[in-house]
Design a protein around this motif. Structure first.
Motif, short mmCIF file in Angstrom:
data_model
loop_
_atom_site.label_atom_id
_atom_site.label_comp_id
_atom_site.label_asym_id
_atom_site.label_seq_id
_atom_site.Cartn_x
_atom_site.Cartn_y
_atom_site.Cartn_z
N GLU A 170 77.50 26.56 15.96
CA GLU A 170 77.27 25.11 15.89
C GLU A 170 77.64 24.54 14.53
OE1 GLU A 170 76.29 23.00 18.57
OE2 GLU A 170 77.02 24.85 19.46
N VAL A 209 73.16 31.28 17.38
CA VAL A 209 72.54 30.00 17.72
C VAL A 209 73.01 29.53 19.10
CG1 VAL A 209 72.25 29.23 15.34
CG2 VAL A 209 74.37 28.67 16.55
N GLN A 212 78.13 30.04 23.18
CA GLN A 212 79.27 29.26 23.67
C GLN A 212 80.65 29.80 23.29
OE1 GLN A 212 79.34 25.12 22.47
NE2 GLN A 212 81.58 25.20 22.44
N GLU A 235 65.95 26.42 11.76
CA GLU A 235 65.70 25.09 11.19
C GLU A 235 64.19 24.93 11.08
OE1 GLU A 235 67.37 22.27 13.97
OE2 GLU A 235 67.09 23.65 15.62
N HIS A 242 60.89 21.82 19.43
CA HIS A 242 61.75 22.84 18.79
C HIS A 242 61.08 24.19 18.70
CE1 HIS A 242 63.84 19.20 17.38
NE2 HIS A 242 64.90 19.98 17.33
N LEU A 243 61.84 25.22 19.02
CA LEU A 243 61.41 26.59 18.82
C LEU A 243 62.45 27.28 17.94
CD1 LEU A 243 60.48 27.49 22.50
CD2 LEU A 243 58.86 27.41 20.59
N PHE A 246 64.59 30.31 21.38
CA PHE A 246 64.50 29.67 22.70
C PHE A 246 65.63 30.19 23.57
CE2 PHE A 246 68.06 26.62 22.35
CZ PHE A 246 68.29 26.64 20.98
N GLU A 250 74.28 28.37 29.31
CA GLU A 250 75.53 27.72 28.91
C GLU A 250 76.67 28.00 29.88
OE1 GLU A 250 75.99 27.35 24.39
OE2 GLU A 250 75.01 29.29 24.59
N TYR A 366 84.08 22.05 17.52
CA TYR A 366 84.89 22.46 18.66
C TYR A 366 85.09 21.36 19.71
CZ TYR A 366 80.06 23.10 20.17
OH TYR A 366 78.73 22.89 20.42
N ILE A 390 70.13 18.55 27.50
CA ILE A 390 71.42 19.23 27.56
C ILE A 390 72.33 18.65 26.48
CG2 ILE A 390 73.60 19.28 28.89
CD1 ILE A 390 72.01 19.65 31.41
N GLY A 391 73.08 19.54 25.84
CA GLY A 391 74.15 19.10 24.94
C GLY A 391 75.42 19.82 25.32
N GLY A 392 76.52 19.10 25.39
CA GLY A 392 77.77 19.78 25.77
C GLY A 392 78.97 18.93 25.39
N GLY A 432 82.01 22.57 28.82
CA GLY A 432 80.77 23.28 29.13
C GLY A 432 79.60 22.59 28.47
N PHE A 433 78.43 23.13 28.70
CA PHE A 433 77.24 22.54 28.07
C PHE A 433 76.15 23.59 27.93
CE2 PHE A 433 76.78 21.63 32.69
CZ PHE A 433 75.54 22.20 32.95
N LEU A 435 71.97 24.02 28.38
CA LEU A 435 70.67 23.49 28.80
C LEU A 435 69.59 24.30 28.09
CD1 LEU A 435 68.65 21.96 30.73
CD2 LEU A 435 69.03 23.80 32.38
N GLY A 436 68.71 23.62 27.37
CA GLY A 436 67.59 24.31 26.74
C GLY A 436 66.56 24.67 27.80
O1 4AD Z 1 72.89 20.69 21.67
P1 4AD Z 1 72.93 22.15 21.34
O2 4AD Z 1 72.74 22.54 19.91
O3 4AD Z 1 74.29 22.67 21.93
C1 4AD Z 1 74.82 23.94 21.79
O4 4AD Z 1 74.26 24.86 21.28
C2 4AD Z 1 76.13 24.09 22.50
N1 4AD Z 1 76.77 25.32 21.99
C3 4AD Z 1 75.93 24.11 23.97
C4 4AD Z 1 77.23 24.24 24.74
O5 4AD Z 1 77.97 23.26 24.79
N2 4AD Z 1 77.49 25.36 25.35
O6 4AD Z 1 71.81 22.91 22.19
C5 4AD Z 1 71.82 22.82 23.59
C6 4AD Z 1 70.43 22.55 24.10
C7 4AD Z 1 69.80 21.25 23.61
O7 4AD Z 1 70.23 20.17 24.39
C8 4AD Z 1 68.33 21.53 23.78
O8 4AD Z 1 67.93 21.36 25.13
C9 4AD Z 1 68.24 23.01 23.46
O9 4AD Z 1 69.52 23.55 23.63
N3 4AD Z 1 67.81 23.23 22.07
C10 4AD Z 1 66.57 23.66 21.72
N4 4AD Z 1 65.51 23.96 22.46
C11 4AD Z 1 64.40 24.38 21.81
N5 4AD Z 1 64.32 24.54 20.47
C12 4AD Z 1 65.38 24.25 19.68
N6 4AD Z 1 65.31 24.44 18.36
C13 4AD Z 1 66.58 23.79 20.31
N7 4AD Z 1 67.81 23.44 19.86
C14 4AD Z 1 68.53 23.11 20.94
#
Ligand code: 4AD
Ligand code: MG
Length: 465
Positions: A170, A209, A212, A235, A242-243, A246, A250, A366, A390-392, A432-433, A435-436
């Protein structure tokens, strides 16, 4: 005699002949009664409901009856009969009782009902024995199963990406180091830097982290893959969302653009919510009635409605016009805070929202760059009560543009040479994305703190259990 699970009695009573003897095993939730009769509520974790055991005290040793206290573990053989009492259809008239393990009422922490979630966190080794955590853990299992089922049924391959990595996926730098170096006596280079050549892998390594980057390698070979594993972020954010450890799911798909990606994300989470509604009715009903009266309505609402899809720039426009005073000021270019995300979802649209095309400076290297030179093909899915779930993005498939971005951000090219090669050889559009998993579970269970949807939460200054 073969043990009958308590879930069997509730789900398939027709399979058991009334009056016949069955054997059940579990933990005492409560005991009440008087000198002649005891009513024991027994739970074995297979379902939220307890089975009532009726014991005529004279049939049993006095000491045995005394040892049956909240938390004790029992083996009961008895006859299943229709219950005389209110509140349950069946009960078991005990013929024999064995106490496997006692639980001293003076010290057993789960003596009374109604403990706070904060207190239960301090006894994470015992909280799975409460109704709340029973429901949460069964739902957690059901969601993990449904995730694999969804992807398998839709032609995705499960890919195992490494947990130990040399690259920062990331680019956020919040990684836990993995090392076997002696921290009291770190080997140094002549220049006085840490000599990683002497470390286990011969270079700096970290807990990942995100899976992906390696997931993309899979998608660019198998077409559609998903990862589902633990991820780690160092962090220092002590928030209810936040955990430090977690789980993330993906999916990554070749030949997908951002619209396909949004369709997949929406279909996927709706499938998961539906799966819980159809398969975990008892757990959801319990959480709805005792913890969050709007839980079931919210779940039904989300599966029934289309998610709103707007750009970041449009969202900023809405936030600037909002009457609400935000703690973090809004202007184009800022990263959205939970308060902004929740305003859009809960107050403005009253629906889940997918935001796209964020400023490139607040997103990872990316992501596919838009022609405006300012934004990237990012997409975040925002949910009520949670914010980002979700982040993607669509990924940058052009070698030159990707390399240029890596240089701009001063990311180490050497650690990513293999990733860059996918853009050199047979590159294709893909997306892609992530999902936490615990954010999903917050939504599914109605819990308000992420520490309560994972058995053993890892947060700053906390790794006791
Ligand atoms: O938005 P993030 O950071 O995206 C990625 O890591 C990409 N590589 C994903 C991808 O495109 N394949 O994290 C994705 C999701 C967040 O939307 C959130 O739901 C969860 O991971 N997340 C956490 N959940 C719990 N504790 C944290 N510290 C988290 N950080 C992210
Ligand atoms: Mg994100």
């Amino acid at each position: 005699m073969k043990r009958t699970k308590i879930s069997e009695i509730f789900k398939h009573p027709e399979r058991i002949e009334l009056g016949s003897q069955i054997s059940v095993k579990g933990w005492v939730r409560t005991k009440r009664g008087n000198n002649t009769i005891s009513f024991i509520a027994l739970n074995d974790g297979s379902i939220v409901h307890n089975i009532q055991i009726v014991a005529e005290n004279q049939k049993f040793d006095e000491k045995l009856i005394k040892n049956i206290t909240t938390g004790a573990s029992l083996h009961v053989i008895g006859r299943l009969v229709e219950s005389q009492g209110k509140g349950q259809a069946f009960e078991i008239q005990a013929d024999s009782i064995e106490v496997y393990g006692t639980a001293n009422p003076e010290t057993y922490p789960l003596q009374k009902k109604g403990h706070s979630m904060e207190f239960l966190r301090e006894i994470a080794h015992l909280r799975p024995r409460t109704n709340y955590f029973g429901c949460i853990l069964r739902l957690r299992h059901a969601m993990a199963y449904a995730i694999h089922k969804y992807f398998n049924d839709n032609g995705f391959y499960y890919m195992h990406t490494p947990l130990i990595t040399g690259s920062d996926a990331e680019g956020a730098g919040a990684m836990f180091a993995v090392t076997t170096l002696d921290l009291q006596n770190v080997p140094k280079t002549p220049e006085g830097k840490v000599n990683y050549e002497e470390d286990f892998f011969g270079k700096p390594t970290f807990l990942t982290v995100s899976g992906q980057l390696e997931g993309e390698l899979g998608a660019l070979a198998l077409g559609a893959i998903y990862t589902f594993g633990p991820t780690f972020r160092a962090e220092n954010s002590n928030t209810p969302r936040h955990l430090a450890e977690f789980w993330m799911i993906e999916p990554e798909v070749a030949f997908y653009d951002i619209h396909d990606n949004m369709d997949l994300a929406e279909d996927f989470v709706k499938y998961l919510i539906n799966y819980a509604l159809e398969n975990n009715e008892d757990d959801l009903r319990f959480l709805n009635d005792t913890f969050d009266k709007e839980l079931l309505d919210r779940l039904h609402f989300v599966v029934k409605n289309d998610f709103v899809r707007i750009t970041y720039t449009e969202a900023i426009g809405i936030l600037l016009k909002a009457e609400k005073k935000f703690e973090f000021p809004v202007k184009w270019g800022v990263d959205l805070q939970a308060e902004h995300e929740r305003y859009l979802v809960e107050i403005h649209f009253k629906k889940p929202v997918i935001l796209t095309d964020y400023p490139k400076d607040i997103k990872a290297f990316y992501m596919k760059q838009n022609e405006d030179g300012k934004t990237v093909r990012a997409m975040d899915v925002l949910f009520p009560k949670i914010g980002e779930i979700i982040g993607g993005s669509q990924r940058e498939e052009s070698y030159d543009l990707l390399l240029q971005r890596i240089k701009e951000l001063e990311i180490s090219e050497e650690t990513l040479w293999w990733y860059l090669e996918t853009r050199k050889y047979g590159t294709v559009p893909h997306a892609g994305f992530g999902l936490g998993f615990e954010r999903l579970l917050l939504f599914i269970t109605g819990m308000t703190n992420i520490r309560d949807v994972i058995p053993f939460p890892r947060t700053p200054q906390n790794a006791e259990f």
